[in-house]
Design a protein around this motif. Structure first.
Motif, PDB file in Angstrom:
ATOM      1  N   THR A  46       0.835  -1.195   0.000  1.00 14.73           N
ATOM      2  CA  THR A  46       0.000   0.000   0.000  1.00 14.73           C
ATOM      3  C   THR A  46       0.869   1.243   0.000  1.00 14.73           C
ATOM      4  O   THR A  46       2.037   1.204   0.396  1.00 14.73           O
ATOM      5  CB  THR A  46      -0.925   0.030   1.232  1.00 14.73           C
ATOM      6  N   ALA A  47       0.287   2.347  -0.419  1.00 12.05           N
ATOM      7  CA  ALA A  47       0.973   3.642  -0.400  1.00 12.05           C
ATOM      8  C   ALA A  47       0.875   4.243   1.000  1.00 12.05           C
ATOM      9  O   ALA A  47      -0.065   3.932   1.746  1.00 12.05           O
ATOM     10  CB  ALA A  47       0.315   4.571  -1.415  1.00 12.05           C
ATOM     11  N   PRO A  48       1.825   5.087   1.384  1.00  9.72           N
ATOM     12  CA  PRO A  48       1.737   5.740   2.699  1.00  9.72           C
ATOM     13  C   PRO A  48       0.398   6.474   2.832  1.00  9.72           C
ATOM     14  O   PRO A  48      -0.049   7.144   1.906  1.00  9.72           O
ATOM     15  CB  PRO A  48       2.904   6.735   2.682  1.00  9.72           C
ATOM     16  N   GLY A  49      -0.266   6.273   3.959  1.00 12.40           N
ATOM     17  CA  GLY A  49      -1.552   6.913   4.215  1.00 12.40           C
ATOM     18  C   GLY A  49      -2.756   6.164   3.672  1.00 12.40           C
ATOM     19  O   GLY A  49      -3.895   6.492   4.008  1.00 12.40           O
ATOM     20  N   GLN A  50      -2.524   5.156   2.836  1.00 11.92           N
ATOM     21  CA  GLN A  50      -3.640   4.362   2.300  1.00 11.92           C
ATOM     22  C   GLN A  50      -4.305   3.619   3.460  1.00 11.92           C
ATOM     23  O   GLN A  50      -3.631   3.005   4.271  1.00 11.92           O
ATOM     24  CB  GLN A  50      -3.116   3.381   1.250  1.00 11.92           C
ATOM     25  N   GLN A  51      -5.617   3.661   3.538  1.00  9.87           N
ATOM     26  CA  GLN A  51      -6.345   3.086   4.668  1.00  9.87           C
ATOM     27  C   GLN A  51      -7.042   1.767   4.367  1.00  9.87           C
ATOM     28  O   GLN A  51      -7.644   1.174   5.259  1.00  9.87           O
ATOM     29  CB  GLN A  51      -7.372   4.102   5.189  1.00  9.87           C
ATOM     30  N   VAL A  52      -6.989   1.302   3.110  1.00  6.95           N
ATOM     31  CA  VAL A  52      -7.651   0.058   2.743  1.00  6.95           C
ATOM     32  C   VAL A  52      -6.732  -0.801   1.884  1.00  6.95           C
ATOM     33  O   VAL A  52      -5.834  -0.287   1.223  1.00  6.95           O
ATOM     34  CB  VAL A  52      -8.980   0.298   1.988  1.00  6.95           C
ATOM     35  N   ALA A  53      -6.984  -2.112   1.917  1.00  4.47           N
ATOM     36  CA  ALA A  53      -6.244  -3.051   1.076  1.00  4.47           C
ATOM     37  C   ALA A  53      -7.110  -4.280   0.883  1.00  4.47           C
ATOM     38  O   ALA A  53      -8.021  -4.552   1.677  1.00  4.47           O
ATOM     39  CB  ALA A  53      -4.913  -3.434   1.724  1.00  4.47           C
ATOM     40  N   GLY A  54      -6.816  -5.048  -0.151  1.00  2.00           N
ATOM     41  CA  GLY A  54      -7.553  -6.273  -0.427  1.00  2.00           C
ATOM     42  C   GLY A  54      -6.730  -7.497  -0.065  1.00  2.00           C
ATOM     43  O   GLY A  54      -5.498  -7.458  -0.075  1.00  2.00           O
ATOM     44  N   GLY A  55      -7.402  -8.583   0.253  1.00  2.00           N
ATOM     45  CA  GLY A  55      -6.762  -9.863   0.545  1.00  2.00           C
ATOM     46  C   GLY A  55      -7.339 -10.926  -0.366  1.00  2.00           C
ATOM     47  O   GLY A  55      -8.560 -10.963  -0.591  1.00  2.00           O
ATOM     48  N   ALA A  72     -13.292 -12.445   9.098  1.00  2.00           N
ATOM     49  CA  ALA A  72     -11.835 -12.399   9.120  1.00  2.00           C
ATOM     50  C   ALA A  72     -11.413 -11.253  10.022  1.00  2.00           C
ATOM     51  O   ALA A  72     -12.148 -10.275  10.177  1.00  2.00           O
ATOM     52  CB  ALA A  72     -11.290 -12.203   7.703  1.00  2.00           C
ATOM     53  N   SER A  73     -10.239 -11.389  10.615  1.00  2.00           N
ATOM     54  CA  SER A  73      -9.700 -10.313  11.451  1.00  2.00           C
ATOM     55  C   SER A  73      -8.188 -10.307  11.314  1.00  2.00           C
ATOM     56  O   SER A  73      -7.582 -11.313  10.937  1.00  2.00           O
ATOM     57  CB  SER A  73     -10.114 -10.505  12.916  1.00  2.00           C
ATOM     58  N   SER A  74      -7.591  -9.160  11.616  1.00  2.00           N
ATOM     59  CA  SER A  74      -6.142  -9.025  11.536  1.00  2.00           C
ATOM     60  C   SER A  74      -5.690  -7.898  12.455  1.00  2.00           C
ATOM     61  O   SER A  74      -6.324  -6.839  12.493  1.00  2.00           O
ATOM     62  CB  SER A  74      -5.709  -8.707  10.102  1.00  2.00           C
ATOM     63  N   PRO A  75      -4.567  -8.106  13.161  1.00  2.00           N
ATOM     64  CA  PRO A  75      -4.031  -7.022  13.973  1.00  2.00           C
ATOM     65  C   PRO A  75      -3.481  -5.880  13.109  1.00  2.00           C
ATOM     66  O   PRO A  75      -3.204  -4.799  13.618  1.00  2.00           O
ATOM     67  CB  PRO A  75      -2.917  -7.694  14.781  1.00  2.00           C
ATOM     68  N   ALA A  76      -3.355  -6.082  11.796  1.00  2.00           N
ATOM     69  CA  ALA A  76      -2.823  -5.062  10.888  1.00  2.00           C
ATOM     70  C   ALA A  76      -3.882  -4.059  10.441  1.00  2.00           C
ATOM     71  O   ALA A  76      -3.563  -3.069   9.793  1.00  2.00           O
ATOM     72  CB  ALA A  76      -2.194  -5.726   9.669  1.00  2.00           C
ATOM     73  N   ALA A  77      -5.163  -4.322  10.793  1.00  2.00           N
ATOM     74  CA  ALA A  77      -6.257  -3.449  10.361  1.00  2.00           C
ATOM     75  C   ALA A  77      -7.278  -3.290  11.474  1.00  2.00           C
ATOM     76  O   ALA A  77      -7.460  -4.198  12.290  1.00  2.00           O
ATOM     77  CB  ALA A  77      -6.937  -4.030   9.124  1.00  2.00           C
ATOM     78  N   GLY A  78      -7.962  -2.162  11.484  1.00  2.00           N
ATOM     79  CA  GLY A  78      -9.023  -1.931  12.454  1.00  2.00           C
ATOM     80  C   GLY A  78     -10.185  -2.883  12.247  1.00  2.00           C
ATOM     81  O   GLY A  78     -10.851  -3.286  13.192  1.00  2.00           O
ATOM     82  N   GLU A  79     -10.419  -3.249  10.978  1.00  2.00           N
ATOM     83  CA  GLU A  79     -11.514  -4.156  10.648  1.00  2.00           C
ATOM     84  C   GLU A  79     -11.179  -4.878   9.345  1.00  2.00           C
ATOM     85  O   GLU A  79     -10.505  -4.331   8.472  1.00  2.00           O
ATOM     86  CB  GLU A  79     -12.807  -3.344  10.466  1.00  2.00           C
ATOM     87  N   MET A 118     -11.464  -7.295   2.658  1.00  2.00           N
ATOM     88  CA  MET A 118     -11.204  -5.867   2.605  1.00  2.00           C
ATOM     89  C   MET A 118     -10.685  -5.421   3.966  1.00  2.00           C
ATOM     90  O   MET A 118     -11.392  -5.483   4.964  1.00  2.00           O
ATOM     91  CB  MET A 118     -12.477  -5.103   2.246  1.00  2.00           C
ATOM     92  N   PHE A 119      -9.398  -5.051   3.997  1.00  2.00           N
ATOM     93  CA  PHE A 119      -8.766  -4.535   5.205  1.00  2.00           C
ATOM     94  C   PHE A 119      -9.104  -3.046   5.289  1.00  2.00           C
ATOM     95  O   PHE A 119      -8.816  -2.293   4.351  1.00  2.00           O
ATOM     96  CB  PHE A 119      -7.245  -4.700   5.138  1.00  2.00           C
ATOM     97  N   LEU A 120      -9.692  -2.619   6.411  1.00  2.00           N
ATOM     98  CA  LEU A 120     -10.069  -1.226   6.610  1.00  2.00           C
ATOM     99  C   LEU A 120      -9.308  -0.639   7.790  1.00  2.00           C
ATOM    100  O   LEU A 120      -9.004  -1.341   8.750  1.00  2.00           O
ATOM    101  CB  LEU A 120     -11.576  -1.127   6.870  1.00  2.00           C
ATOM    102  N   ASN A 121      -9.045   0.667   7.726  1.00  2.00           N
ATOM    103  CA  ASN A 121      -8.338   1.376   8.802  1.00  2.00           C
ATOM    104  C   ASN A 121      -7.011   0.696   9.119  1.00  2.00           C
ATOM    105  O   ASN A 121      -6.776   0.248  10.249  1.00  2.00           O
ATOM    106  CB  ASN A 121      -9.207   1.486  10.058  1.00  2.00           C
ATOM    107  N   LEU A 122      -6.159   0.597   8.091  1.00  2.00           N
ATOM    108  CA  LEU A 122      -4.850  -0.050   8.257  1.00  2.00           C
ATOM    109  C   LEU A 122      -4.067   0.610   9.384  1.00  2.00           C
ATOM    110  O   LEU A 122      -4.073   1.834   9.525  1.00  2.00           O
ATOM    111  CB  LEU A 122      -4.056   0.019   6.954  1.00  2.00           C
ATOM    112  N   LYS A 123      -3.378  -0.207  10.160  1.00  2.00           N
ATOM    113  CA  LYS A 123      -2.577   0.300  11.285  1.00  2.00           C
ATOM    114  C   LYS A 123      -1.226   0.822  10.804  1.00  2.00           C
ATOM    115  O   LYS A 123      -0.495   1.432  11.558  1.00  2.00           O
ATOM    116  CB  LYS A 123      -2.388  -0.803  12.322  1.00  2.00           C
ATOM    117  N   GLY A 124      -0.891   0.548   9.560  1.00  2.00           N
ATOM    118  CA  GLY A 124       0.360   0.998   8.951  1.00  2.00           C
ATOM    119  C   GLY A 124       0.395   0.486   7.528  1.00  2.00           C
ATOM    120  O   GLY A 124      -0.439  -0.341   7.138  1.00  2.00           O
TER     121      GLY A 124
END
Length: 159
Positions: A46-55, A72-79, A118-124
């Motif tokens: 992802t690009a810096p500041g990007q808040q979403v990603a696909g899996g 699904a859940s991941s510590p890398a995303a808020g949801e 869909m990863f939302l609110n990425l932690k980084g």
């Protein structure tokens, strides 16, 4: 003093061994239970500041009954949500779905343009070469942990 140094060196060697095992597990491309098998899992950088990603991944069901991916859940995303993309005329639409059916003796592919995580609110940012831990929850197979390798933007599948 000598015993202290031996303990420190032994701890360091053990630490590197555990780290090596952890890193080796991080690049596993196939994860399975008795019925469910996950193959080719990946996400993209992802690009810096990007808040979403696909899996993305392929889910095979070797069992005799249909199963459902419930969440699904991941510590890398808020949801992490389950999503589907469909075409409505000339417009591609994305929507959240409550589950994804995995047919008995069949498979479902989570891929760009179809079902996906869909990863939302990425932690980084997701950086190429890293892995993203994900916990998948199935109705029958229970919970399954997968580590998605992060590929370069534009890569279509896991390397």
């Amino acid at each position: 003093m000598k015993q202290f140094l031996v303990k420190v060196i032994a701890s360091g060697v053990l630490g590197f061994a555990v780290l090596g095992i952890s890193m080796a597990q991080g690049v596993t491309k196939t994860v399975k239970t008795d019925a469910i098998k996950i193959e080719g899992a990946y996400t993209r950088a992802t690009a810096p500041g990007q808040q979403v990603a696909g899996g993305f991944m392929k889910i095979d069901n070797k069992g005799n009954t249909t199963d459902q991916l419930l969440s699904a859940s991941s510590p890398a995303a808020g949801e992490v949500q389950l999503h589907e993309m469909t075409m409505d005329g000339n417009v591609m639409k994305m929507r959240q779905v409550k589950d994804i059916a995995v047919p008995a003796g069949g498979s479902v592919e989570l891929k760009p343009g179809g079902y996906h995580l869909m990863f939302l609110n990425l932690k980084g940012p997701f950086a190429a070469g890293q892995t993203v831990p994900v916990k998948l929850k199935f109705a029958k197979a229970g919970e399954l942990e997968v580590k998605l390798p992060v590929n370069e933007v534009g890569a279509q599948h896991s390397h």
